[in-house]
Write a protein that holds these residues in place. Structure first.
Motif, mmCIF file in Angstrom:
data_model
loop_
_atom_site.group_PDB
_atom_site.id
_atom_site.type_symbol
_atom_site.label_atom_id
_atom_site.label_comp_id
_atom_site.label_asym_id
_atom_site.label_seq_id
_atom_site.Cartn_x
_atom_site.Cartn_y
_atom_site.Cartn_z
ATOM 1 N N ALA A 128 -50.085 33.376 -78.578
ATOM 2 C CA ALA A 128 -51.067 32.492 -77.935
ATOM 3 C C ALA A 128 -50.467 31.128 -77.628
ATOM 4 C CB ALA A 128 -52.306 32.351 -78.820
ATOM 5 N N VAL A 129 -49.652 30.598 -78.535
ATOM 6 C CA VAL A 129 -49.011 29.294 -78.317
ATOM 7 C C VAL A 129 -48.071 29.359 -77.116
ATOM 8 C CG1 VAL A 129 -47.386 27.626 -79.287
ATOM 9 C CG2 VAL A 129 -49.213 28.541 -80.716
ATOM 10 N N ALA A 130 -47.236 30.396 -77.053
ATOM 11 C CA ALA A 130 -46.293 30.515 -75.937
ATOM 12 C C ALA A 130 -47.026 30.685 -74.613
ATOM 13 C CB ALA A 130 -45.349 31.697 -76.182
ATOM 14 N N PHE A 131 -48.024 31.564 -74.586
ATOM 15 C CA PHE A 131 -48.751 31.815 -73.347
ATOM 16 C C PHE A 131 -49.496 30.567 -72.871
ATOM 17 C CE2 PHE A 131 -49.247 36.709 -73.077
ATOM 18 C CZ PHE A 131 -47.897 36.857 -73.333
ATOM 19 N N VAL B 174 -56.001 27.659 -88.983
ATOM 20 C CA VAL B 174 -56.564 26.301 -89.032
ATOM 21 C C VAL B 174 -55.571 25.292 -88.468
ATOM 22 C CG1 VAL B 174 -57.379 24.474 -90.573
ATOM 23 C CG2 VAL B 174 -58.061 26.839 -90.982
ATOM 24 N N VAL B 175 -54.308 25.386 -88.905
ATOM 25 C CA VAL B 175 -53.295 24.425 -88.463
ATOM 26 C C VAL B 175 -53.085 24.503 -86.952
ATOM 27 C CG1 VAL B 175 -50.832 23.858 -88.568
ATOM 28 C CG2 VAL B 175 -52.102 24.301 -90.673
ATOM 29 N N LEU B 176 -52.967 25.706 -86.412
ATOM 30 C CA LEU B 176 -52.723 25.834 -84.970
ATOM 31 C C LEU B 176 -53.958 25.463 -84.151
ATOM 32 C CD1 LEU B 176 -50.438 28.973 -84.644
ATOM 33 C CD2 LEU B 176 -49.850 26.580 -84.367
ATOM 34 N N PRO C 257 -56.748 30.103 -80.925
ATOM 35 C CA PRO C 257 -56.395 30.483 -82.297
ATOM 36 C C PRO C 257 -57.584 30.976 -83.110
ATOM 37 C CG PRO C 257 -55.326 28.423 -81.705
ATOM 38 C CD PRO C 257 -56.281 28.741 -80.588
ATOM 39 N N LEU C 258 -58.756 30.419 -82.891
ATOM 40 C CA LEU C 258 -59.924 30.807 -83.677
ATOM 41 C C LEU C 258 -60.414 32.210 -83.337
ATOM 42 C CD1 LEU C 258 -61.976 27.474 -83.682
ATOM 43 C CD2 LEU C 258 -60.495 28.388 -85.475
ATOM 44 N N TRP C 259 -60.086 32.707 -82.145
ATOM 45 C CA TRP C 259 -60.504 34.048 -81.748
ATOM 46 C C TRP C 259 -59.437 35.096 -82.015
ATOM 47 C CZ3 TRP C 259 -65.117 35.976 -80.867
ATOM 48 C CH2 TRP C 259 -66.163 35.107 -80.544
#
Length: 352
Positions: free
Chosen positions: A81-84, A212-214, A297-299
């Motif tokens: 998710a971070v990369a996308f 949580v952190v992300l 991140p939450l999903w």
């Protein structure tokens, strides 16, 4: 001329109604398409669906196994998710997963004599760093030479897989040199069980903290804003003075680091040693998880639960319903397509 509030309200109600019908249609098709394949295999679709859900969500052992599979799926899914979000396609989750596991295991003797919390934290940190090193390399190749990150990550997957095959038959092989796996991880670096009588370990806490952190990093920090800005419109981001290349490298570093962390967690919590084929295709599943979570991140954890049900349910369908294993992949694929179709329909309705 002012808009009629009644017409707006009616229009909103009609749109919600049409979305409900669209959702029902997608669910119906998602259930019916795999049913044809199950019937073709000579089995009862209703029996298959009941067996799948009754064990994974209706029994304690089944649900614990779902939670166990959720841990690596969540961690790798968060990384994708971070990369996308930055517009970078990380297809190398499996290789990064294995690299993190190997790096952490190779350094494990250095941490075995330390106090448990410190040694375990350093072990997991090295796992993150092992995956992150691959991600940083891919990001650097992208910004320095415009090398496709898709090709780079796929090639690195094969390289790391062969590296694992070599180390468990060479420098990290178990002392007797008979079996193609490593020695056991020192006991002080193992993740203990979180729930008595199950395989659910403290990696679940690690996954929750990572979510949580992300979530905070992406939603509440300047880096998260830059990440999203570069992903949505790199030209506008560049014009606004954002350092696009630096963002891309950091996005790949964090993304691959999360996969590496998942690898070290999986070894410390489940396998306790290195061996062939222990990544279980988490990198591929994580791509679908991240997309279905809409890069939030939450999903990611709820989507990871869905895929964990497929992972656990595959064995159940074989044992209890005698259904061929590949049909589980058909069900999984149809569910993904159904979700993406509904997402496309809802987006179209929202912009209409």
């Amino acid at each position: 001329m002012s808009a009629n509030p009644t017409l707006i309200a009616d229009g909103g109600a009609d749109m919600r109604k049409s979305l409900w019908w669209a959702a029902l249609a997608v669910v119906a098709v998602t259930a019916l398409v795999p049913a044809f394949f199950i019937i073709a295999a000579g089995k009862n679709p209703l029996t298959a669906y009941v067996s799948l859900l009754a064990y994974t969500l209706g029994t304690t052992n089944g649900f614990y196994e779902v939670l166990t599979h959720c841990i690596p799926l969540t961690l790798v899914g968060l990384g994708v998710a971070v990369a996308f979000r930055a517009g970078v396609f990380n297809i190398g989750g499996d290789g990064q997963f294995l690299m993190g596991a190997m790096a952490a295991f190779a350094c494990a003797p250095l941490f075995a004599g330390l106090p448990v919390p410190l040694g375990l934290a350093l072990y997991l940190a090295v796992g993150f760093a092992g995956g992150a090193a691959l991600g940083a390399l891919v990001g650097w190749l992208r910004v320095r030479f415009r090398a496709s990150e898709i090709i780079s990550t796929i090639v690195l997957n094969f390289i790391v897989l062969q590296l694992l095959s070599w180390v468990i038959r060479g420098p990290l092989q178990e002392p007797s040199r008979l079996m193609p796996w490593s020695d056991y991880l020192p006991e002080t670096l193992l993740l203990p069980n979180l729930i008595e009588g199950s395989r659910v370990h403290y990696g679940l806490i690690v996954a929750v903290l990572a979510v949580v952190v992300l979530a905070i990093l992406i939603k509440k920090t300047a880096f998260g804003f830059r990440l999203t800005a570069v992903g949505r419109n790199p030209f506008a981001a560049r014009y606004a003075g954002l350092r696009e290349k630096r963002v891309i490298v950091w996005a790949m570093l964090i993304s691959a680091g999360m996969a590496g962390l998942a690898g070290s967690v999986q070894v410390a919590g489940i396998y306790e040693r290195l061996q062939d084929n222990f990544s279980s295709g988490y990198g591929q599943a994580a791509i679908a998880i991240a997309l279905m979570a809409r890069l939030s991140p939450l999903w990611v954890p709820p989507m990871a639960v869905l895929f964990a049900i497929f992972y656990v349910g595959a064995g159940v369908l074989q044992r209890e319903a005698n259904i061929p294993f590949p049909i589980v992949y058909i069900i999984e694929g149809v569910v993904i397509l159904g979700f993406l179709c509904f997402d496309a329909i809802s987006n179209k309705k929202g912009t209409a």
